[in-house]
Enzyme design. Structure first.
Site, PDB file in Angstrom:
ATOM      1  N   GLU A 269      35.741  40.839  32.718  1.00  0.00           N
ATOM      2  CA  GLU A 269      34.293  40.782  33.055  1.00  0.00           C
ATOM      3  C   GLU A 269      33.575  42.037  32.551  1.00  0.00           C
ATOM      4  O   GLU A 269      32.653  42.526  33.191  1.00  0.00           O
ATOM      5  CB  GLU A 269      34.081  40.631  34.569  1.00  0.00           C
ATOM      6  CG  GLU A 269      34.778  39.441  35.194  1.00  0.00           C
ATOM      7  CD  GLU A 269      34.028  38.127  35.053  1.00  0.00           C
ATOM      8  OE1 GLU A 269      32.935  38.128  34.452  1.00  0.00           O
ATOM      9  OE2 GLU A 269      34.563  37.113  35.521  1.00  0.00           O
TER      10      GLU A 269
HETATM   11  C1  LIG Z   1      44.462  38.320  32.610  1.00  0.00           C
HETATM   12  C2  LIG Z   1      43.250  38.265  31.739  1.00  0.00           C
HETATM   13  C3  LIG Z   1      42.352  37.219  31.892  1.00  0.00           C
HETATM   14  C4  LIG Z   1      41.230  37.137  31.063  1.00  0.00           C
HETATM   15  N1  LIG Z   1      40.407  36.039  31.155  1.00  0.00           N
HETATM   16  C5  LIG Z   1      39.457  35.849  30.198  1.00  0.00           C
HETATM   17  C6  LIG Z   1      38.723  34.617  30.137  1.00  0.00           C
HETATM   18  O1  LIG Z   1      38.899  33.715  30.960  1.00  0.00           O
HETATM   19  N2  LIG Z   1      37.832  34.456  29.136  1.00  0.00           N
HETATM   20  C7  LIG Z   1      37.596  35.424  28.207  1.00  0.00           C
HETATM   21  O2  LIG Z   1      36.764  35.214  27.333  1.00  0.00           O
HETATM   22  N3  LIG Z   1      38.266  36.618  28.244  1.00  0.00           N
HETATM   23  C8  LIG Z   1      39.192  36.845  29.212  1.00  0.00           C
HETATM   24  N4  LIG Z   1      39.899  38.017  29.241  1.00  0.00           N
HETATM   25  C9  LIG Z   1      39.638  39.033  28.228  1.00  0.00           C
HETATM   26  C10 LIG Z   1      38.955  40.251  28.794  1.00  0.00           C
HETATM   27  O3  LIG Z   1      37.625  39.952  29.073  1.00  0.00           O
HETATM   28  C11 LIG Z   1      39.124  41.384  27.749  1.00  0.00           C
HETATM   29  O4  LIG Z   1      40.480  41.769  27.793  1.00  0.00           O
HETATM   30  C12 LIG Z   1      38.219  42.556  28.054  1.00  0.00           C
HETATM   31  O5  LIG Z   1      36.884  42.209  27.787  1.00  0.00           O
HETATM   32  C13 LIG Z   1      38.580  43.784  27.206  1.00  0.00           C
HETATM   33  O6  LIG Z   1      38.699  43.450  25.870  1.00  0.00           O
HETATM   34  P1  LIG Z   1      39.995  43.903  25.041  1.00  0.00           P
HETATM   35  O7  LIG Z   1      41.183  43.475  25.807  1.00  0.00           O
HETATM   36  O8  LIG Z   1      39.838  43.410  23.664  1.00  0.00           O
HETATM   37  O9  LIG Z   1      39.943  45.480  25.057  1.00  0.00           O
HETATM   38  P2  LIG Z   1      39.135  46.396  24.046  1.00  0.00           P
HETATM   39  O10 LIG Z   1      37.755  45.865  23.895  1.00  0.00           O
HETATM   40  O11 LIG Z   1      39.955  46.581  22.830  1.00  0.00           O
HETATM   41  O12 LIG Z   1      39.084  47.746  24.837  1.00  0.00           O
HETATM   42  C14 LIG Z   1      40.168  48.688  24.837  1.00  0.00           C
HETATM   43  C15 LIG Z   1      39.678  49.959  25.533  1.00  0.00           C
HETATM   44  O13 LIG Z   1      38.588  50.519  24.769  1.00  0.00           O
HETATM   45  C16 LIG Z   1      37.465  50.703  25.598  1.00  0.00           C
HETATM   46  N5  LIG Z   1      36.245  50.450  24.849  1.00  0.00           N
HETATM   47  C17 LIG Z   1      35.948  49.392  24.057  1.00  0.00           C
HETATM   48  N6  LIG Z   1      34.716  49.515  23.565  1.00  0.00           N
HETATM   49  C18 LIG Z   1      34.197  50.665  24.065  1.00  0.00           C
HETATM   50  C19 LIG Z   1      32.952  51.325  23.946  1.00  0.00           C
HETATM   51  N7  LIG Z   1      31.941  50.819  23.251  1.00  0.00           N
HETATM   52  N8  LIG Z   1      32.788  52.486  24.599  1.00  0.00           N
HETATM   53  C20 LIG Z   1      33.779  53.020  25.357  1.00  0.00           C
HETATM   54  N9  LIG Z   1      34.978  52.439  25.506  1.00  0.00           N
HETATM   55  C21 LIG Z   1      35.183  51.264  24.886  1.00  0.00           C
HETATM   56  C22 LIG Z   1      37.637  49.666  26.736  1.00  0.00           C
HETATM   57  O14 LIG Z   1      36.910  50.038  27.891  1.00  0.00           O
HETATM   58  C23 LIG Z   1      39.138  49.690  26.940  1.00  0.00           C
HETATM   59  O15 LIG Z   1      39.499  50.736  27.803  1.00  0.00           O
HETATM   60  C24 LIG Z   1      40.989  38.145  30.104  1.00  0.00           C
HETATM   61  C25 LIG Z   1      41.879  39.218  29.981  1.00  0.00           C
HETATM   62  C26 LIG Z   1      43.008  39.271  30.769  1.00  0.00           C
HETATM   63  C27 LIG Z   1      43.964  40.401  30.558  1.00  0.00           C
END
Ligand SMILES: Cc1cc2nc3c(=O)[nH]c(=O)nc-3n(C[C@H](O)[C@H](O)[C@H](O)COP(=O)(O)OP(=O)(O)OC[C@H]3O[C@@H](n4cnc5c(N)ncnc54)[C@H](O)[C@@H]3O)c2cc1C
Length: 605
Positions: free
Chosen positions: A412
């Site tokens: 979220e």
């Molecule tokens: C169990 C689970 C259920 C999920 N369910 C859904 C779902 O139903 N539908 C869906 O669409 N998604 C879902 N997700 C995905 C989830 O929303 C994403 O994992 C989340 O948005 C983070 O994206 P990422 O994993 O690519 O991390 P990244 O975006 O790669 O982030 C990695 C790190 O970098 C930091 N970061 C990234 N950008 C910035 C910035 N601009 N400034 C500072 N820090 C930054 C982040 O805060 C994080 O600490 C789910 C994930 C999990 C693990």
């Protein structure tokens, strides 16, 4: 004719930084009506009687069990709160959906499943669907006959959701879109019937589509091996020449980001409510254990350090619960006032108003998400500690709760992204004149120049704490004003500074919500009856004020140097001045309240 949503005077989103509502103006759990309480009770009973007995099998992913339980919840009306009655839903008010979410969230795996279905999997159709789409899909989603999922994230695009590589192309006859790409981390992915899929038309225009599981070319992948929430389904979803009828485009071409971000606003608030439910269960479990477990010849609950943990768990929970229900009450009042302001109450208009209200309170929703998830992480961590070695064992529920909690800081919108958003949204409103932060900062500058004043202070309940909260608002204006002056439109690049400001904002909302709730309780029931809550509010405000001062020092040190730094630090010292509070004694009182009931002591108060 569309009507403008107005929020009642004094309760605009973010206005808590500028105004001081009266205790009677805020909604608290004591204000829940019988219907709302009954909804909460039904939800809690359902989880305890129908879901919890199956936890072992759910965690082992017994095929078919989770969708069966979702459908059972649907039969009892626990899925349809957000769906208008016209489409087979219960059309619940915001407070009712909040307590429903809270009480369904005792078990993380089911809470996440419910949120993905009834929230992000269903609401895109409620808010953005055409009449035909609503009639076709919502009645089935309301009963759980069909289960929903929300597919935004991709392997390379999570926080940066607009970097989506999934493409949609209109067929030459203009009748279908062909979707190609891969979605990642999709909750309910393994068994959903309806997938809300985001894809770029022509590789550019991010758009949303309703994709049925039976459409050719959509295929969920294998279950992910996760750290926690094993009782939920998370899979990738593959789209290979997936053929989607053109009438299943949701909202408008190129407006997928509007769908995505509005839905996430709703999801973030829900996540905060869910954290409240999860932590109440964990606190009760830990409190009971402190009576059962003996060490050095007595129950561990007799040790000061164990009591201190129980007290702090309850205090942080109290602060988040106070924020959540205050926000829910504000949202509900705003929705009701919007429908009074000239609306004829038709479903479409009500939905538009709901969306505007969610947007209005987007700051409070991000706060609920960040502060709620971090509170839950604290509570589960302390619960593991209270259980000692047994807390580290899978046979004990706090072990699972510890693993299940961790995801809440990630999905979220990560807590980093939400911290940035809080300040970004505040600044946008300040610049647009919707929130009078700039005049307030200028007024504060005059006050600083005029030197200390010796205002009469009130001597009512928590009067000293009310002054502390008011001064923290000044500290925010001082720090944020300096930050805007120095960095202007480049402030967003100063992420550490922005996060410090965001932390101050969150603490203020938490402090003030705790303060007003305790004052309201004292006004209603008398000070003696409300004493444990007053004590909780005093501890919370005392500690939160320390955190505000710490964050402000970091911010101010990054903004100024030389004489200006010295001047600003002495201004901060003036605003941060407060009488010491014996938080050790007060925490003992709160711990006694927890231990007398073996649970969170402020339920419904
Ligand atoms: C169990 C689970 C259920 C999920 N369910 C859904 C779902 O139903 N539908 C869906 O669409 N998604 C879902 N997700 C995905 C989830 O929303 C994403 O994992 C989340 O948005 C983070 O994206 P990422 O994993 O690519 O991390 P990244 O975006 O790669 O982030 C990695 C790190 O970098 C930091 N970061 C990234 N950008 C910035 C910035 N601009 N400034 C500072 N820090 C930054 C982040 O805060 C994080 O600490 C789910 C994930 C999990 C693990």
């Amino acid at each position: 004719m569309a009507t403008a949503t107005t929020t009642p005077q004094g309760t605009k989103g973010g206005s808590f930084l500028l105004e001081s509502p009266r205790p009677e103006d805020v909604f608290t759990p004591a204000d829940l009506n019988d219907d709302q309480k009954l909804i909460g009770q039904s939800a809690e009973e359902f989880v305890i009687k129908e879901v919890m007995p199956h936890i072992k099998n759910l965690e082992a992913k017994k095929p078919g069990l989770l969708p069966e339980l979702v459908k059972k919840a649907g039969e009892l009306g626990l899925l349809s709160g957000g769906i208008p009655e016209q489409y087979g839903g219960a059309g619940l008010d915001k407070v009712a959906t909040t307590i429903l979410t809270e009480k369904l969230s005792i078990y993380g795996g089911f809470a996440v499943t419910h949120g993905a279905h009834a929230g992000i999997g269903t609401l895109p159709i409620v808010y953005f669907g055409t009449e035909e789409q609503k009639k076709k899909y919502l009645p089935k989603l309301a009963t759980g006959e069909w289960i929903g999922a929300y597919c935004l994230s991709e392997p390379q695009a999570g926080s940066d959701a607009q970097n989506s590589l999934t493409r949609a192309e209109l067929t030459p006859d203009g009748q279908h879109y062909i979707l190609n790409g891969q979605k990642m981390w999709i909750t309910n992915g393994g068994f959903a019937d309806i997938y809300i899929v985001f894809a770029k038309i022509g590789g550019e225009k991010l758009s949303a589509f309703i994709v049925e599981r039976t459409f050719p070319g959509i295929k969920p992948g294998n279950e992910e091996h996760k750290m926690g929430i094993h009782g939920s389904s998370t899979t990738p979803v593959f789209l290979e020449n997936c053929k989607v009828p053109k009438e299943n485009l949701l909202h408008e071409v190129g407006r997928g980001h509007i769908v995505a971000f509005n839905i996430l606003n709703a999801g973030r608030f829900t996540l905060g409510a869910s954290a409240v439910g999860g932590s109440k269960y964990v606190l009760a479990t830990a409190a009971k254990y402190t009576k059962e477990r003996k060490a050095f010849g007595k129950a561990i609950g007799d040790f000061g350090l164990m009591r201190e943990k129980l007290a702090e768990m309850a205090i942080q929970l109290f602060a988040v619960e106070s924020m959540i229900y205050r926000s829910a009450g504000n949202m509900e009042t705003a929705m009701a006032s919007a429908s009074h302001n000239g609306s004829d109450g038709n479903a479409g208009e009500k939905i538009q108003n709901t969306m505007k209200v969610l947007e209005e309170y987007a700051i409070e929703s991000s706060i609920a998400k960040v502060y709620g998830s971090e509170m839950l992480d604290f509570v589960v961590d302390e619960a593991v500690q209270i259980f000692g070695g047994y807390g580290f064992h899978e046979d004990y529920p706090v072990c699972r709760a510890y693993r299940d909690s961790r995801i809440n800081r990630i999905f979220e919108g990560t807590n980093e992204i939400n911290r940035m958003l809080i300040i970004q949204m505040l600044m946008k409103r300040a610049m647009g004149g919707q929130l009078a932060l700039i005049p307030a900062a200028m007024k504060l500058a005059d006050e600083i120049l005029a030197g200390p004043s010796f205002e009469e202070t009130d001597d009512g309940v928590l009067a000293a704490e009310a002054t502390v909260v008011a001064n923290c608002k000044k500290i925010f204006l001082q720090s944020a004003g300096g930050a805007v002056q120095k960095f202007r439109e480049k402030l967003a690049d100063e992420q550490e500074l922005v996060a410090a400001l965001s932390n101050i904002v969150m603490e203020i909302y938490a402090m003030e919500s705790s303060l007003l709730r305790a004052q309201k309780a004292a006004d209603g029931k008398g000070q003696a009856a409300a004493q444990p809550m007053i004590d909780a509010a005093r501890v919370f405000i005392s500690d939160a004020a320390e955190r505000v001062e710490h964050e402000a020092k970091r911010a101010i040190a990054a903004l100024h140097e030389g004489d200006m730094l010295t001047t600003q630090m002495s201004v901060l010292k003036r605003f941060a001045k407060r009488a010491p509070v014996d938080t050790i004694a007060l925490r003992r009182n709160v711990a006694a309240a927890v231990q007398s009931q073996d649970r969170y002591p402020f339920e419904g108060k």
